[in-house]
Design an enzyme around this catalytic site. Sequence first.
Site, PDB file in Angstrom:
ATOM      1  N   HIS A   4      52.585 -55.039 165.561  1.00 47.44           N
ATOM      2  CA  HIS A   4      52.105 -55.235 166.932  1.00 47.44           C
ATOM      3  C   HIS A   4      50.584 -55.299 167.010  1.00 47.44           C
ATOM      4  O   HIS A   4      50.032 -55.353 168.111  1.00 47.44           O
ATOM      5  CB  HIS A   4      52.642 -54.145 167.861  1.00 47.44           C
ATOM      6  CG  HIS A   4      52.178 -52.754 167.533  1.00 47.44           C
ATOM      7  ND1 HIS A   4      52.663 -52.048 166.453  1.00 47.44           N
ATOM      8  CD2 HIS A   4      51.269 -51.942 168.125  1.00 47.44           C
ATOM      9  CE1 HIS A   4      52.097 -50.868 166.410  1.00 47.44           C
ATOM     10  NE2 HIS A   4      51.229 -50.779 167.411  1.00 47.44           N
ATOM     11  N   GLU A   5      49.897 -55.314 165.874  1.00 45.51           N
ATOM     12  CA  GLU A   5      48.454 -55.549 165.850  1.00 45.51           C
ATOM     13  C   GLU A   5      48.208 -56.881 165.154  1.00 45.51           C
ATOM     14  O   GLU A   5      48.547 -57.021 163.978  1.00 45.51           O
ATOM     15  CB  GLU A   5      47.722 -54.434 165.090  1.00 45.51           C
ATOM     16  CG  GLU A   5      47.591 -53.144 165.841  1.00 45.51           C
ATOM     17  CD  GLU A   5      46.651 -52.164 165.152  1.00 45.51           C
ATOM     18  OE1 GLU A   5      46.255 -51.201 165.792  1.00 45.51           O
ATOM     19  OE2 GLU A   5      46.313 -52.366 163.965  1.00 45.51           O
ATOM     20  N   CYS A  34      51.730 -58.415 183.972  1.00 41.27           N
ATOM     21  CA  CYS A  34      52.186 -59.613 184.688  1.00 41.27           C
ATOM     22  C   CYS A  34      51.174 -60.031 185.742  1.00 41.27           C
ATOM     23  O   CYS A  34      51.080 -61.205 186.093  1.00 41.27           O
ATOM     24  CB  CYS A  34      53.558 -59.384 185.312  1.00 41.27           C
ATOM     25  SG  CYS A  34      53.553 -58.318 186.791  1.00 41.27           S
ATOM     26  N   CYS A  64      52.936 -57.405 189.956  1.00 41.80           N
ATOM     27  CA  CYS A  64      53.770 -56.292 190.411  1.00 41.80           C
ATOM     28  C   CYS A  64      52.909 -55.201 191.040  1.00 41.80           C
ATOM     29  O   CYS A  64      51.675 -55.209 190.942  1.00 41.80           O
ATOM     30  CB  CYS A  64      54.592 -55.725 189.254  1.00 41.80           C
ATOM     31  SG  CYS A  64      53.623 -54.815 188.015  1.00 41.80           S
ATOM     32  N   CYS A 123      45.913 -52.669 169.448  1.00 40.44           N
ATOM     33  CA  CYS A 123      46.450 -51.320 169.629  1.00 40.44           C
ATOM     34  C   CYS A 123      45.399 -50.253 169.363  1.00 40.44           C
ATOM     35  O   CYS A 123      44.796 -49.710 170.280  1.00 40.44           O
ATOM     36  CB  CYS A 123      47.679 -51.105 168.741  1.00 40.44           C
ATOM     37  SG  CYS A 123      48.415 -49.462 168.897  1.00 40.44           S
ATOM     38  N   ARG A 128      55.697 -53.435 180.493  1.00 39.44           N
ATOM     39  CA  ARG A 128      55.221 -52.186 179.898  1.00 39.44           C
ATOM     40  C   ARG A 128      55.927 -51.944 178.557  1.00 39.44           C
ATOM     41  O   ARG A 128      57.018 -52.468 178.305  1.00 39.44           O
ATOM     42  CB  ARG A 128      55.466 -51.010 180.829  1.00 39.44           C
ATOM     43  CG  ARG A 128      56.934 -50.652 181.000  1.00 39.44           C
ATOM     44  CD  ARG A 128      57.113 -49.410 181.843  1.00 39.44           C
ATOM     45  NE  ARG A 128      56.617 -49.591 183.201  1.00 39.44           N
ATOM     46  CZ  ARG A 128      56.522 -48.586 184.067  1.00 39.44           C
ATOM     47  NH1 ARG A 128      56.856 -47.358 183.707  1.00 39.44           N
ATOM     48  NH2 ARG A 128      56.083 -48.820 185.288  1.00 39.44           N
ATOM     49  N   CYS A 141      50.611 -53.498 188.417  1.00 35.02           N
ATOM     50  CA  CYS A 141      49.453 -54.298 188.013  1.00 35.02           C
ATOM     51  C   CYS A 141      48.417 -54.395 189.131  1.00 35.02           C
ATOM     52  O   CYS A 141      47.220 -54.508 188.860  1.00 35.02           O
ATOM     53  CB  CYS A 141      49.899 -55.696 187.589  1.00 35.02           C
ATOM     54  SG  CYS A 141      50.768 -55.758 185.991  1.00 35.02           S
ATOM     55  N   CYS A 179      49.941 -50.339 162.043  1.00 34.73           N
ATOM     56  CA  CYS A 179      49.636 -49.139 162.811  1.00 34.73           C
ATOM     57  C   CYS A 179      50.654 -48.052 162.440  1.00 34.73           C
ATOM     58  O   CYS A 179      51.732 -48.350 161.921  1.00 34.73           O
ATOM     59  CB  CYS A 179      49.713 -49.482 164.298  1.00 34.73           C
ATOM     60  SG  CYS A 179      49.639 -48.069 165.408  1.00 34.73           S
ATOM     61  N   HIS A 180      50.316 -46.791 162.724  1.00 37.84           N
ATOM     62  CA  HIS A 180      51.247 -45.704 162.430  1.00 37.84           C
ATOM     63  C   HIS A 180      52.563 -45.851 163.187  1.00 37.84           C
ATOM     64  O   HIS A 180      53.608 -45.378 162.723  1.00 37.84           O
ATOM     65  CB  HIS A 180      50.605 -44.349 162.752  1.00 37.84           C
ATOM     66  CG  HIS A 180      49.946 -43.723 161.561  1.00 37.84           C
ATOM     67  ND1 HIS A 180      48.613 -43.907 161.275  1.00 37.84           N
ATOM     68  CD2 HIS A 180      50.444 -42.950 160.562  1.00 37.84           C
ATOM     69  CE1 HIS A 180      48.310 -43.253 160.163  1.00 37.84           C
ATOM     70  NE2 HIS A 180      49.395 -42.671 159.710  1.00 37.84           N
ATOM     71  N   THR A 181      52.544 -46.504 164.341  1.00 37.25           N
ATOM     72  CA  THR A 181      53.795 -46.725 165.063  1.00 37.25           C
ATOM     73  C   THR A 181      54.714 -47.649 164.282  1.00 37.25           C
ATOM     74  O   THR A 181      55.940 -47.459 164.265  1.00 37.25           O
ATOM     75  CB  THR A 181      53.510 -47.307 166.461  1.00 37.25           C
ATOM     76  OG1 THR A 181      52.667 -46.396 167.180  1.00 37.25           O
ATOM     77  CG2 THR A 181      54.797 -47.504 167.241  1.00 37.25           C
ATOM     78  N   ARG A 235      43.039 -49.172 158.425  1.00 39.32           N
ATOM     79  CA  ARG A 235      43.744 -50.413 158.709  1.00 39.32           C
ATOM     80  C   ARG A 235      43.629 -51.329 157.487  1.00 39.32           C
ATOM     81  O   ARG A 235      42.534 -51.552 156.966  1.00 39.32           O
ATOM     82  CB  ARG A 235      43.170 -51.129 159.928  1.00 39.32           C
ATOM     83  CG  ARG A 235      43.543 -50.483 161.261  1.00 39.32           C
ATOM     84  CD  ARG A 235      45.050 -50.557 161.500  1.00 39.32           C
ATOM     85  NE  ARG A 235      45.416 -50.041 162.795  1.00 39.32           N
ATOM     86  CZ  ARG A 235      45.754 -48.791 163.045  1.00 39.32           C
ATOM     87  NH1 ARG A 235      45.713 -47.890 162.076  1.00 39.32           N
ATOM     88  NH2 ARG A 235      46.134 -48.412 164.258  1.00 39.32           N
ATOM     89  N   CYS A 287      52.985 -51.877 183.592  1.00 35.90           N
ATOM     90  CA  CYS A 287      53.470 -53.067 184.296  1.00 35.90           C
ATOM     91  C   CYS A 287      54.964 -52.887 184.513  1.00 35.90           C
ATOM     92  O   CYS A 287      55.676 -52.406 183.629  1.00 35.90           O
ATOM     93  CB  CYS A 287      53.203 -54.317 183.460  1.00 35.90           C
ATOM     94  SG  CYS A 287      53.933 -55.847 184.098  1.00 35.90           S
TER      95      CYS A 287
END
Length: 390
Positions: A82-83, A112, A115, A190, A130, A118, A59-61, A385, A126
């Site tokens: 993270h993907e 979770c 909380c 993502c 989060r 959530c 991903c770009h992140t 991607r 979260c």
Amino acid sequence: MGESPITDISEALATKGKVITCRAAVAWSPGTPLTIENVEVECPQKMEVRVKILYTSICHTDLTSWLGENEAQRAYPRIFGHEASGVVESVGEGVEDLKEGDHVIPVFNGECGSCAYCQSDKTNQCEKYRVNPMKSTMFGDGKTRISIKGQPVYHFLNTSTFVEYTVLDAGCLVKIDPSAALDKMSLLSCGVTTGVGAVWNDANVKEGETVAVFGLGAIGLAAIQGAKIRGASRIIGIDINQDKIDLGREMGMTDFVNPKELDKPVHEVINGMVKGGVDYSFECVGNLDVLRQAFLSTRDGWGVTVMIGIHTSPRFLPFHPMELFSGRKMVGSVFGGVKCKTHIPSIVKKCVNGTLKLDAFITHELPFDEINKAFKLLEEGKSLRCLLHF
């Protein structure tokens, strides 16, 4: 692509209770090529899960963090990513909603379930899980679960998927329908979820309404498809890359605007195409000048701009407060307003039944060892991607 090539789940589960040595793409410093290293991955501790990653994408992140454009990403060595999608290898004490062999996708913005956040239908944040770009260790003890010859290797965005096995907090994993092809499901971690979620949740676009999407990367194209599914009557895509026209139309775009070809501001053109402006605009670039154009492209009285792009610039929002008195609104979107465990299973169903189509987002496929080539493709704007497989 067909069904996920999982031929022997028992092979993926044979490592339970052992430290696993496996391959990872490790970043040693910002902007330097990732190196394929043998790393040691510990067993999951209380409320943690160890996952065998089968597919991961960039991903770009990941790209901007690797380049060091975000000051928060300073813990090295580090495993980005993270993907992804994979199979649960083992679970730690207290994990009840996941078990060995489950098909899962990791999500950087966890849930979770207990909380106040959530429990609220007003947010997908979260209290505990989060997204936090500053965080580089596990919640339980503040340590890492991955190392190289005793040297800690830091985690990234609650996930770290550029590795054959990873350990995550249980709140950052979603169990999905095993009939869904795992290769495509990585996109729901993502980009695609963020785009369609912003349309369905943050904007709540309804049939017949009008939309402008600024930036036709994966998130923007997902937003277009989300608007089409909702029945938007006009979907305008805005990008400086003419090559995005065909993909945009495939996703459901009705009109295309290239700002480089205009002799007046984009918002004036859009206000002419849709009298008074569109009902919703989505800024998917992370550029404040684009954000202002997106804002001015919406109709006064009720127009809403959804800010999806990540803004790393120190500049502040380019608005005078009185401009908000026109009735236009702006909202920020994190993961498309999606609560991962609550909402993603239904998104998966839309993929399985063909309502939400993922194939066009995967423009390249490479073996994991060629991850630096995949980064270059994304950096040069040649891929949406690139799916990496182990």
